[in-house]
Write a protein that holds these residues in place. Structure first.
Motif, mmCIF file in Angstrom:
data_model
loop_
_atom_site.group_PDB
_atom_site.id
_atom_site.type_symbol
_atom_site.label_atom_id
_atom_site.label_comp_id
_atom_site.label_asym_id
_atom_site.label_seq_id
_atom_site.Cartn_x
_atom_site.Cartn_y
_atom_site.Cartn_z
ATOM 1 N N GLU A 45 0.830 -1.207 0.000
ATOM 2 C CA GLU A 45 0.000 0.000 0.000
ATOM 3 C C GLU A 45 0.864 1.256 0.000
ATOM 4 O OE1 GLU A 45 0.380 -2.169 2.306
ATOM 5 O OE2 GLU A 45 0.952 -1.163 4.165
ATOM 6 N N VAL A 46 2.137 1.123 0.341
ATOM 7 C CA VAL A 46 3.040 2.285 0.360
ATOM 8 C C VAL A 46 3.594 2.503 -1.041
ATOM 9 C CG1 VAL A 46 5.206 3.202 1.306
ATOM 10 C CG2 VAL A 46 3.696 1.803 2.750
ATOM 11 N N GLU A 47 3.446 3.748 -1.538
ATOM 12 C CA GLU A 47 4.042 4.094 -2.834
ATOM 13 C C GLU A 47 5.557 4.025 -2.704
ATOM 14 O OE1 GLU A 47 2.628 5.411 -5.713
ATOM 15 O OE2 GLU A 47 0.523 5.327 -5.026
ATOM 16 N N GLY A 48 6.238 3.522 -3.698
ATOM 17 C CA GLY A 48 7.694 3.436 -3.609
ATOM 18 C C GLY A 48 8.376 4.668 -4.161
ATOM 19 N N THR A 49 9.586 4.488 -4.625
ATOM 20 C CA THR A 49 10.350 5.574 -5.224
ATOM 21 C C THR A 49 10.460 5.340 -6.726
ATOM 22 O OG1 THR A 49 11.661 5.822 -3.217
ATOM 23 C CG2 THR A 49 12.587 6.750 -5.239
ATOM 24 N N LEU A 50 10.145 6.373 -7.493
ATOM 25 C CA LEU A 50 10.272 6.278 -8.947
ATOM 26 C C LEU A 50 11.681 6.660 -9.372
ATOM 27 C CD1 LEU A 50 8.960 6.036 -11.835
ATOM 28 C CD2 LEU A 50 8.449 8.486 -11.624
#
Lengths: 403, 403
Positions: B235-240
C-alpha cells in the motif's frame, strides 16, 4: 556399445547416491561404452512440489504443474553431470526438450510422439556422456514443457534407447532384477536371468512393481532390450527383458505373482434376460472401474450368478454403480478378504497339464479356488486372502522355481 | 497500463509470501492493468543448489550450473501462476526461453542480447497474466539455458519492460523505496518520491543495496520507468527512478550514502619518475582490483605520496600486488578503519557551495577528511570509520534532508 541407463528417484535420492551413480557410469565408460543416462528427480522432491501446488489449488492447471514438476529432473541431471565431469569425463545435461522428446499436448500425462535424436547423437559423437532429465518432453504444437506421468522416466529411457537404437537400456532401481516370486513371501525365490516382454507385462500388471507396463510395452514395440538391475548392488547382473525369440530355453512357468488389492463382487440370482451383463459392465466401464476377472454361471432356477473382481481403490465407486442393479438380482455381496495368485510363463503355450498342476498344488493345501481365468501365458486364481503366502509357496514349489 | 512487476527471493520466500504476491497482482489486475510478473527463486533455494554442486566440484561447468540454478525460478513462476489462476485469473508461467530472453554464451553471467516478445505479446493479448522465471535466458548460438548472474531477475524485468514498452517496471523487495540515507543510521531519513537514474547509480555503487547498477543502467538505456517498492507493504508508494527531465523540482542533494567496505592504501615517498603511478594502477587493474578514490600529493623532498582506496574483499590480493612496488617507496600502509560517506544530487551541477557545506558540517563535528573525490553529481569523502554514523547524520541535517 551404446547404453541407455535410467536411474530412479531412490538411486539419486541423496548427494551420496548421485555420487554412487556417477561411479557406476564411470565404470561403464571405462569399459569403453557410450552412455546416455536418464534420471528421475531426487526422491521426495516431486511430492514436495505437488504439496506446494496443492497448498494453492486442488486443481492446478496441468501445464503449470508440468512447469513445476519438470524442475526436479533438471536439478538431478545437472548435478550428475557435474559429478561425472569432475571425474574427468566430458558430460552434458539435457532437458527433455534438449534431448528431443516431443510429446502430445496432454499435460501431466503426455505421450511421446517423436524423438529428435540430433542433439543426443551430436553429443555422443563429441565423446560426451549425456545426462537427460527424465519424465519430461516438449509439446508438439504449443512448444511447452510436458511430463509423461507415472513411470515417465522409464519411458524417456526406453523411448530414447529405441530412437537412437541403443544396444541396451538398463533400468536401475533398488531391486536387482525380476524374481520368480516376491522373496519376502518365498525366500527360495530365484532371480530370473531372462524373461520375455509378455511375461513381464503379465507380472507387472499382477503386482510386480519393478517395471511399469507402459515402459515394457514400449520396449516391446521398439524392440529395446531392457535390463532391470540395482544401483545399490551394481556388481549383480540384473534380469534381461527381451523378445521371446531371444530366450532359448523357455521355462513352462517363469514366476508366481500375488495381487492383494482385489475385491470380489458377487451378484446372485440375476434375472436372465439378454443384455443384462453387458449393461452392468458398461456402467462399470463408464465409471472407469477396471473389472478384472469375470465368471458367469447359470443357476438351477433359470437365473444367473455373476462373480467379478475390481481393484480395492474402486470399492466405494463400484458400490454406488451397482446400486441401480440391485432390483435385478436377489443379492449382491462384496468380499474384501480375497487375493489373486497367478502363474506366468511363455512355455504354457506349448505344454499341457500346467493348470492342473496348479489346481492340485492348491488342493493339497486345502485352498479353495473361487474364480479362475486364463490367458495364453497366465493362469490367475482368486482364493481367500489368508491363504495368500501359502498358495504362493505351494505353487513356487510345484513348478520347481527354486531349482 | 502494461506493468512489469518483479518479486525478489524474499518476496516469494515461503508459500504464504507467494500467496501474498498473488494478492498484490490480483489488486493490480482488478485496477485494469495488464501484468507481466518476473520472479526470483524462493530465498535460500539457489544457495542450496550451489552447495549441492560444490559438494561434487569446486569448479563445475558453467553451462551445467545454469541448468541447475535456473530450476528455482521455474518452480516459483509455476507456483505463482497456479496461485493466481486459482483466484480466477488466466495465467501462464514462462521460462526465460519461453519469454524470449536471448543471451550471449557467457554461462552464469550471461548478457541479454535480444528479447523476442512474441510469446509475451500473444499471452497478454489473450488476457493472460504472465509469470516469467527471472534470472535466465537461452544462449543465442548453442540454444542452452543461461543465467544472468547477480541481480539477474531485476535485469530480466527491466529488459522485458524495455522490449515490450511497458508503462512501468516495479521492483518489489523488502524495503519500500529509496531513502535519503540509511534509516538505521538516521531515523529521520525520508523516502524519496523520485530520483534520477544517475543519482540512483551513484547511490547503488556507494552501498545502497536496493537496486543493482546493472539494472539501473539498463533502465536508463532503455528509458524504463523503475519503481522500488515493498511486497510487504504494497500500500506504500515506492520511489520512482526516472529520467532527470521527469523530475521537476531537482533537490540539490538527494541522499547520503555510506560505504564501510573500503580500505585505504597509503604509499609514501614514492620515487617521482614518470609512469610509476600508471604502473601501479595497471598492476592492480590486471589483478581485477577495483581501485576507487585516488589522491596524489607531492612531498617536499621531490617524492610523491599516493593514497587510494580498494574494496575490503580485495585486501589480501592487493597486498600481494603491492609487494613488487615496495622498493619504490619509503613506506606502504593499509588502513581498514576508514569509511566513505558520499553526498549525491543532480542539483549539484547548478549549485555552488555544496561541497563547502559538507566540509563545514564535518569540521563542526571535528571529523577529519582524509580523501575527497567529486563527480558532477557526487562528493565522496574518506573519514575514520568510528565517525561513520555521526558524519551521515551531520550531512543529512546540513542539507535539510529530513524536511
Amino acid at each position: 556399445m551404446l547404453k541407455v541407463l535410467k536411474f530412479g528417484g531412490t538411486s539419486v535420492g541423496t548427494l551420496e547416491r548421485i555420487q554412487n551413480v556417477a561411479n557406476i557410469i564411470k565404470k561403464i565408460k571405462d569399459e569403453g561404452h557410450d552412455v546416455i543416462a536418464v534420471v528421475s528427480a531426487m526422491s521426495g522432491e516431486t511430492n514436495k512440489l505437488i504439496e506446494y501446488a496443492e497448498s494453492f489449488s486442488k486443481e492446478a492447471n496441468p501445464a503449470e504443474m508440468d512447469m513445476l514438476l519438470s524442475s526436479g529432473e533438471r536439478v538431478t541431471s545437472a548435478l550428475l553431470s557435474i559429478a561425472l565431469n569432475e571425474q574427468g569425463y566430458k558430460t552434458t545435461s539435457m532437458s527433455g526438450r534438449e534431448a528431443g522428446i516431443i510429446t502430445d499436448e496432454a499435460h501431466t500425462k503426455a505421450r511421446i510422439e517423436d524423438i529428435d535424436t540430433t542433439n543426443l547423437k551430436n553429443a555422443i559423437s563429441e565423446g560426451k556422456t549425456v545426462i537427460v532429465a527424465g519424465f519430461q518432453g516438449v509439446t508438439i504444437n504449443t512448444n511447452r514443457v510436458s511430463t509423461l506421468g507415472r513411470g515417465g522416466s522409464d519411458l524417456s529411457a526406453v523411448a530414447i534407447a529405441g530412437a537412437i537404437q541403443a544396444d541396451i537400456c538398463e533400468i536401475y532401481t533398488d531391486v536387482d532384477g525380476i524374481y520368480t516370486t516376491d522373496p519376502r513371501i518365498e525366500p527360495k525365490a530365484k532371480k530370473l536371468e531372462k524373461i520375455s516382454y509378455d511375461e513381464m507385462l503379465e507380472l507387472a500388471s499382477l503386482g510386480a512393481k519393478v517395471l511399469q507396463n507402459r515402459s515394457v510395452e514400449m520396449a516391446k514395440k521398439l524392440n529395446v532390450n531392457l535390463v532391470s538391475r540395482s544401483s545399490f548392488t551394481p556388481e549383480v547382473e540384473g534380469t534381461l527383458i527381451t523378445k521371446e525369440e531371444n530366450i532359448m530355453e523357455k521355462p513352462v512357468v517363469s514366476g508366481i505373482a500375488l495381487d492383494r488389492n482385489q475385491i470380489r463382487v458377487g451378484m446372485y440370482g440375476v434375472t436372465d434376460k439378454p443384455g443384462i451383463a453387458a449393461s452392468i459392465f458398461t456402467s462399470l466401464a463408464d465409471a472407469d472401474i477396471n473389472v478384472d476377472m469375470i465368471v458367469q454361471t447359470r443357476g438351477l432356477d433359470g437365473t444367473t450368478d455373476l462373480d467379478f473382481t475390481i481393484p480395492t481403490t474402486d470399492f466405494t465407486l463400484c458400490k454406488s454403480v451397482m446400486e441401480k442393479f440391485k432390483s435385478q438380482s436377489k443379492n449382491i455381496d462384496y468380499n474384501e478378504n480375497i487375493c489373486k495368485v497367478s502363474i506366468v510363463g511363455v512355455g504354457m503355450k506349448s505344454h499341457t497339464g500346467v493348470a492342473s498342476k496348479a489346481f492340485s498344488a492348491l488342493a493339497t493345501e486345502n485352498i479353495n479356488i473361487r474364480i479362475i481365468s486364463t490367458s495364453e501365458i497366465k493362469i490367475s486364481m482368486i482364493i481367500e486372502e489368508k491363504y495368500a503366502e501359502l498358495a504362493v509357496r505351494a505353487l513356487h514349489e510345484a513348478y520347481n522355481l527354486d531349482k
